[in-house]
Design a protein around this motif. Sequence first.
Motif, PDB file in Angstrom:
ATOM      1  N   GLN A 196      39.793  50.602  37.658  1.00 16.12           N
ATOM      2  CA  GLN A 196      40.547  49.420  37.235  1.00 16.12           C
ATOM      3  C   GLN A 196      41.947  49.398  37.843  1.00 16.12           C
ATOM      4  OE1 GLN A 196      40.174  49.715  32.930  1.00 16.12           O
ATOM      5  NE2 GLN A 196      38.361  48.399  32.921  1.00 16.12           N
ATOM      6  N   ARG A 197      42.571  50.560  37.921  1.00 15.99           N
ATOM      7  CA  ARG A 197      43.897  50.633  38.530  1.00 15.99           C
ATOM      8  C   ARG A 197      43.876  50.156  39.976  1.00 15.99           C
ATOM      9  NH1 ARG A 197      44.910  56.443  35.783  1.00 15.99           N
ATOM     10  NH2 ARG A 197      45.567  55.562  33.798  1.00 15.99           N
ATOM     11  N   LEU A 236      44.355  47.702  28.038  1.00 14.57           N
ATOM     12  CA  LEU A 236      43.133  46.908  27.996  1.00 14.57           C
ATOM     13  C   LEU A 236      42.061  47.620  27.179  1.00 14.57           C
ATOM     14  CD1 LEU A 236      41.283  44.602  28.820  1.00 14.57           C
ATOM     15  CD2 LEU A 236      40.902  45.769  31.008  1.00 14.57           C
ATOM     16  N   ARG A 237      41.947  48.917  27.382  1.00 16.53           N
ATOM     17  CA  ARG A 237      40.931  49.685  26.667  1.00 16.53           C
ATOM     18  C   ARG A 237      41.172  49.628  25.163  1.00 16.53           C
ATOM     19  NH1 ARG A 237      40.406  56.003  28.103  1.00 16.53           N
ATOM     20  NH2 ARG A 237      41.875  56.155  26.375  1.00 16.53           N
ATOM     21  N   HIS A 267      44.374  38.217  29.204  1.00 23.47           N
ATOM     22  CA  HIS A 267      45.476  38.209  30.176  1.00 23.47           C
ATOM     23  C   HIS A 267      45.440  39.473  31.032  1.00 23.47           C
ATOM     24  CE1 HIS A 267      47.855  34.638  29.604  1.00 23.47           C
ATOM     25  NE2 HIS A 267      47.847  34.781  28.291  1.00 23.47           N
ATOM     26  N   LEU A 268      45.253  40.611  30.374  1.00 25.06           N
ATOM     27  CA  LEU A 268      45.219  41.870  31.116  1.00 25.06           C
ATOM     28  C   LEU A 268      44.034  41.903  32.070  1.00 25.06           C
ATOM     29  CD1 LEU A 268      46.275  44.459  28.380  1.00 25.06           C
ATOM     30  CD2 LEU A 268      47.564  43.732  30.397  1.00 25.06           C
ATOM     31  N   ARG A 269      42.897  41.386  31.608  1.00 21.26           N
ATOM     32  CA  ARG A 269      41.736  41.323  32.504  1.00 21.26           C
ATOM     33  C   ARG A 269      42.048  40.506  33.746  1.00 21.26           C
ATOM     34  NH1 ARG A 269      36.753  40.416  28.309  1.00 21.26           N
ATOM     35  NH2 ARG A 269      36.400  42.632  27.812  1.00 21.26           N
ATOM     36  N   LEU A 286      39.923  41.842  36.466  1.00 16.89           N
ATOM     37  CA  LEU A 286      38.699  42.346  35.843  1.00 16.89           C
ATOM     38  C   LEU A 286      37.960  41.234  35.112  1.00 16.89           C
ATOM     39  CD1 LEU A 286      40.127  45.736  34.624  1.00 16.89           C
ATOM     40  CD2 LEU A 286      38.543  45.350  36.512  1.00 16.89           C
ATOM     41  N   ASP A 287      38.319  39.983  35.442  1.00 18.30           N
ATOM     42  CA  ASP A 287      37.614  38.848  34.858  1.00 18.30           C
ATOM     43  C   ASP A 287      36.379  38.493  35.697  1.00 18.30           C
ATOM     44  OD1 ASP A 287      39.214  38.167  36.961  1.00 18.30           O
ATOM     45  OD2 ASP A 287      40.169  36.452  35.997  1.00 18.30           O
TER      46      ASP A 287
END
Lengths: 215, 215
Positions: A209-210, B28-29, B83-85, B90-91
């Motif tokens: 992810q990073r 996110l996790r 938002h973080l995705r 990561l969307d």
Amino acid sequence: MLETVSEEPETETSNVPDIVVGRLPLYLRALSEMAMAGKLFTSSQELAAALGISSAQIRKDLSHFGEFGKQGTGYAVLELRDHLRQILQLDREWPVIVIGAGHIGSAVANYSGFAQRGFRVVAVFDNAPERIGTSIGAHRVKAMSELGAVIAQWRVQHAMLTVPAEFAQPVADQIIVAGIKAILNYAPTTLAVPPQVHVEYIDPVLHLQRMTYYL
Amino acid sequence: MLETVSEEPETETSNVPDIVVGRLPLYLRALSEMAMAGKLFTSSQELAAALGISSAQIRKDLSHFGEFGKQGTGYAVLELRDHLRQILQLDREWPVIVIGAGHIGSAVANYSGFAQRGFRVVAVFDNAPERIGTSIGAHRVKAMSELGAVIAQWRVQHAMLTVPAEFAQPVADQIIVAGIKAILNYAPTTLAVPPQVHVEYIDPVLHLQRMTYYL
DNA sequence: TAGATTGTTAATCGATTAACAATC
DNA sequence: TAGATTGTTAATCGATTAACAATC
């Protein structure tokens, strides 16, 4: 009762920054490689190039522990390697247990890289009845009820946690009570532990992810 | 030819520190966990407690990307998660390949945690004839000669490297030529790569060694 | 000796934290 | 309104780096 005042009370924590300690195993790894290749001497510059960090940082890090080099010559590979092993207490073999006999636990228990670098997996545990007694490489999966006996027998302080995320915290609590002092947690969750217990984390997804941010 | 002067030239690298980007997947996790638990709101303080860091750091980190909270209320869990995705890209789902079909490669290829968090293993490669064609979970091990075709077909940018240490560098060179931009290296060695390629490392032994210092 | 490299100092750089006005 | 929590500023803290005298 009279006591001598010691200059370094044994309760005082070392003044070497964690981030420096964290790099020592990296130096050790590079030096071990050089030793295997038959290299006799190296320099902070050469180490720096191999590891992708600055030579000044390597010299500064090492200076926390002593003077290991010679001007003009650099470092004797075997000598510095052995000093680092001593500093990290890796001049002996440490027993480790694996908790969780799933995919990750099996791979971890069979990974020969541990033994090569100072750690021996002495037992694998699980609490699923259908897994207990089955074979994982050279290991027979043990029930969690045997935890105390195994830890006492081998004086185990290290554990690798490869259970599903939702069980990581309760299982961590359980092994800490049983005497474990260092946990390598493969479950994707942060653990709450007492201050005398050390935890490190491995979550490959975080790394992916990073990097994705930069693509 | 006339061009509008843009305020952010596309060659400029983002001014968000790497160390901040590195923490976003952690946030996110935690938020995904909260979302699964049905939690609607959270605060920087609550996140901080869950992750073992300071609330000020979380607020500062998030402030690099926008204003996601409300005074007095905190953050809407689902909204901040999404938002973080987006920020981490990561969307969507990313294809990943695994190079090396040994113990670690097999465990990695079968690990369901990747798919759950945005990454799909689309192929597993090895160069040992006796491994090519064998099954690893749902995958049939492919020859390295098929690398180019697979990368092109799925537009793969991520690779996980699970080959022996001595092959890590040449194999890395090979997959970079083939178009890989992000490498998660499980081999215990540092890789030299061009600046546009990202590398992250997983070496469990390093973590055990770090903790041993403190025992 | 000349060249190379250490260990260490001081300067620089960057990250973390405390504190608080703004405001929901 | 009163209480809670944000986003941001400025201060603090700590880590990295440049530079060099010492010396092998």
